[in-house]
Design a protein around this motif. Sequence first.
Motif, PDB file in Angstrom:
ATOM      1  N   ARG A  67       0.826  -1.206   0.000  1.00 16.90           N
ATOM      2  CA  ARG A  67       0.000   0.000   0.000  1.00 16.90           C
ATOM      3  C   ARG A  67       0.861   1.258   0.000  1.00 16.90           C
ATOM      4  O   ARG A  67       0.529   2.247  -0.644  1.00 16.90           O
ATOM      5  N   GLN A  68       1.982   1.233   0.721  1.00 13.40           N
ATOM      6  CA  GLN A  68       2.886   2.392   0.743  1.00 13.40           C
ATOM      7  C   GLN A  68       3.486   2.618  -0.640  1.00 13.40           C
ATOM      8  O   GLN A  68       3.583   3.759  -1.090  1.00 13.40           O
ATOM      9  N   ALA A  69       3.879   1.560  -1.323  1.00 13.04           N
ATOM     10  CA  ALA A  69       4.422   1.701  -2.672  1.00 13.04           C
ATOM     11  C   ALA A  69       3.366   2.233  -3.634  1.00 13.04           C
ATOM     12  O   ALA A  69       3.655   3.088  -4.479  1.00 13.04           O
ATOM     13  N   GLY A  70       2.133   1.747  -3.505  1.00 13.76           N
ATOM     14  CA  GLY A  70       1.042   2.262  -4.330  1.00 13.76           C
ATOM     15  C   GLY A  70       0.798   3.734  -4.081  1.00 13.76           C
ATOM     16  O   GLY A  70       0.560   4.515  -5.004  1.00 13.76           O
ATOM     17  N   TYR A  71       0.874   4.141  -2.810  1.00 12.58           N
ATOM     18  CA  TYR A  71       0.690   5.547  -2.453  1.00 12.58           C
ATOM     19  C   TYR A  71       1.779   6.411  -3.075  1.00 12.58           C
ATOM     20  O   TYR A  71       1.504   7.503  -3.588  1.00 12.58           O
ATOM     21  N   ILE A  72       3.008   5.945  -3.070  1.00 15.90           N
ATOM     22  CA  ILE A  72       4.112   6.710  -3.661  1.00 15.90           C
ATOM     23  C   ILE A  72       3.893   6.899  -5.155  1.00 15.90           C
ATOM     24  O   ILE A  72       4.089   8.001  -5.685  1.00 15.90           O
ATOM     25  N   PHE A  73       3.459   5.852  -5.844  1.00 19.78           N
ATOM     26  CA  PHE A  73       3.174   6.001  -7.274  1.00 19.78           C
ATOM     27  C   PHE A  73       2.006   6.951  -7.518  1.00 19.78           C
ATOM     28  O   PHE A  73       1.988   7.687  -8.501  1.00 19.78           O
ATOM     29  N   MET A  74       1.033   6.950  -6.616  1.00 17.90           N
ATOM     30  CA  MET A  74      -0.092   7.875  -6.759  1.00 17.90           C
ATOM     31  C   MET A  74       0.362   9.323  -6.593  1.00 17.90           C
ATOM     32  O   MET A  74      -0.086  10.207  -7.323  1.00 17.90           O
ATOM     33  N   VAL A  75       1.244   9.569  -5.639  1.00 19.30           N
ATOM     34  CA  VAL A  75       1.755  10.930  -5.432  1.00 19.30           C
ATOM     35  C   VAL A  75       2.546  11.392  -6.647  1.00 19.30           C
ATOM     36  O   VAL A  75       2.392  12.534  -7.108  1.00 19.30           O
ATOM     37  N   ILE A  76       3.371  10.517  -7.192  1.00 18.12           N
ATOM     38  CA  ILE A  76       4.159  10.871  -8.384  1.00 18.12           C
ATOM     39  C   ILE A  76       3.238  11.213  -9.544  1.00 18.12           C
ATOM     40  O   ILE A  76       3.433  12.216 -10.232  1.00 18.12           O
ATOM     41  N   ASN A  77       2.220  10.404  -9.763  1.00 17.68           N
ATOM     42  CA  ASN A  77       1.299  10.654 -10.865  1.00 17.68           C
ATOM     43  C   ASN A  77       0.467  11.909 -10.627  1.00 17.68           C
ATOM     44  O   ASN A  77       0.143  12.628 -11.571  1.00 17.68           O
ATOM     45  N   THR A  78       0.118  12.181  -9.379  1.00 18.41           N
ATOM     46  CA  THR A  78      -0.627  13.399  -9.061  1.00 18.41           C
ATOM     47  C   THR A  78       0.206  14.624  -9.378  1.00 18.41           C
ATOM     48  O   THR A  78      -0.304  15.619  -9.910  1.00 18.41           O
ATOM     49  N   VAL A  79       1.495  14.582  -9.097  1.00 21.63           N
ATOM     50  CA  VAL A  79       2.388  15.701  -9.420  1.00 21.63           C
ATOM     51  C   VAL A  79       2.479  15.876 -10.930  1.00 21.63           C
ATOM     52  O   VAL A  79       2.460  17.007 -11.442  1.00 21.63           O
ATOM     53  N   PHE A  80       2.562  14.783 -11.670  1.00 19.54           N
ATOM     54  CA  PHE A  80       2.636  14.888 -13.130  1.00 19.54           C
ATOM     55  C   PHE A  80       1.342  15.411 -13.751  1.00 19.54           C
ATOM     56  O   PHE A  80       1.372  16.042 -14.795  1.00 19.54           O
ATOM     57  N   LEU A  81       0.213  15.156 -13.118  1.00 18.81           N
ATOM     58  CA  LEU A  81      -1.068  15.625 -13.636  1.00 18.81           C
ATOM     59  C   LEU A  81      -1.483  16.979 -13.057  1.00 18.81           C
ATOM     60  O   LEU A  81      -2.633  17.389 -13.196  1.00 18.81           O
ATOM     61  N   ALA A  82      -0.579  17.675 -12.424  1.00 18.40           N
ATOM     62  CA  ALA A  82      -0.910  18.934 -11.746  1.00 18.40           C
ATOM     63  C   ALA A  82      -1.347  20.029 -12.718  1.00 18.40           C
ATOM     64  O   ALA A  82      -2.030  20.963 -12.320  1.00 18.40           O
ATOM     65  N   PHE A  83      -0.983  19.926 -13.985  1.00 13.98           N
ATOM     66  CA  PHE A  83      -1.341  20.966 -14.949  1.00 13.98           C
ATOM     67  C   PHE A  83      -2.809  20.884 -15.372  1.00 13.98           C
ATOM     68  O   PHE A  83      -3.376  21.855 -15.856  1.00 13.98           O
ATOM     69  N   ALA A  84      -3.442  19.756 -15.193  1.00 12.00           N
ATOM     70  CA  ALA A  84      -4.829  19.567 -15.624  1.00 12.00           C
ATOM     71  C   ALA A  84      -5.757  19.594 -14.409  1.00 12.00           C
ATOM     72  O   ALA A  84      -5.523  18.909 -13.418  1.00 12.00           O
ATOM     73  N   ILE A  85      -6.804  20.377 -14.505  1.00 12.25           N
ATOM     74  CA  ILE A  85      -7.716  20.543 -13.379  1.00 12.25           C
ATOM     75  C   ILE A  85      -8.629  19.326 -13.197  1.00 12.25           C
ATOM     76  O   ILE A  85      -8.807  18.835 -12.078  1.00 12.25           O
ATOM     77  N   ILE A  86      -9.187  18.804 -14.257  1.00 11.43           N
ATOM     78  CA  ILE A  86     -10.151  17.702 -14.148  1.00 11.43           C
ATOM     79  C   ILE A  86      -9.518  16.435 -13.553  1.00 11.43           C
ATOM     80  O   ILE A  86     -10.101  15.838 -12.650  1.00 11.43           O
ATOM     81  N   PRO A  87      -8.337  15.996 -14.003  1.00  6.95           N
ATOM     82  CA  PRO A  87      -7.749  14.815 -13.356  1.00  6.95           C
ATOM     83  C   PRO A  87      -7.403  15.037 -11.886  1.00  6.95           C
ATOM     84  O   PRO A  87      -7.436  14.101 -11.096  1.00  6.95           O
ATOM     85  N   MET A  88      -7.121  16.269 -11.506  1.00  9.59           N
ATOM     86  CA  MET A  88      -6.798  16.544 -10.112  1.00  9.59           C
ATOM     87  C   MET A  88      -8.013  16.346  -9.213  1.00  9.59           C
ATOM     88  O   MET A  88      -7.866  16.045  -8.034  1.00  9.59           O
ATOM     89  N   ILE A  89      -9.205  16.503  -9.768  1.00  5.90           N
ATOM     90  CA  ILE A  89     -10.424  16.268  -8.984  1.00  5.90           C
ATOM     91  C   ILE A  89     -10.469  14.809  -8.525  1.00  5.90           C
ATOM     92  O   ILE A  89     -10.952  14.503  -7.443  1.00  5.90           O
ATOM     93  N   TRP A  90      -9.932  13.888  -9.340  1.00  7.13           N
ATOM     94  CA  TRP A  90      -9.878  12.471  -8.966  1.00  7.13           C
ATOM     95  C   TRP A  90      -8.634  12.146  -8.155  1.00  7.13           C
ATOM     96  O   TRP A  90      -8.686  11.379  -7.200  1.00  7.13           O
ATOM     97  N   CYS A  91      -7.507  12.709  -8.538  1.00  9.37           N
ATOM     98  CA  CYS A  91      -6.222  12.286  -7.963  1.00  9.37           C
ATOM     99  C   CYS A  91      -6.058  12.656  -6.498  1.00  9.37           C
ATOM    100  O   CYS A  91      -5.619  11.826  -5.699  1.00  9.37           O
ATOM    101  N   ILE A  92      -6.378  13.871  -6.134  1.00  9.78           N
ATOM    102  CA  ILE A  92      -6.119  14.308  -4.757  1.00  9.78           C
ATOM    103  C   ILE A  92      -6.954  13.521  -3.746  1.00  9.78           C
ATOM    104  O   ILE A  92      -6.388  12.991  -2.778  1.00  9.78           O
TER     105      ILE A  92
END
Length: 94
Positions: free
Chosen positions: A26-51
């Motif tokens: 679960r910790q490894a999955g969380y780290i990948f989620m944080v990395i992907n959230t940072v990469f998707l920071a430019f788009a508003i709609i995906p951030m509604i799901w990611c955060i």
Amino acid sequence: MAQHAATAKHVPSSTHNNSSNKKGLRQAGYIFMVINTVFLAFAIIPMIWCIPMTRAAKKKINNLNESAICLGIFTFLFVSFIGGILLLCGGSAE
């Protein structure tokens, strides 16, 4: 000469702690989620799901008694492919 059959008991060489394995996945999955959230920071709609999903994954790390299968499926679909797979592998509450 008589050969004596030695009766050996199976003793595991190392004790495998299931809860630490789940927490690690679960910790490894969380780290990948944080990395992907940072990469998707430019788009508003995906951030509604990611955060919110990233925050939910952090809560699942601390509470191993809750199942993370549903969160893993939605993470797989909407946030991070690898993070979703890791949450699915460590997701059962058994």
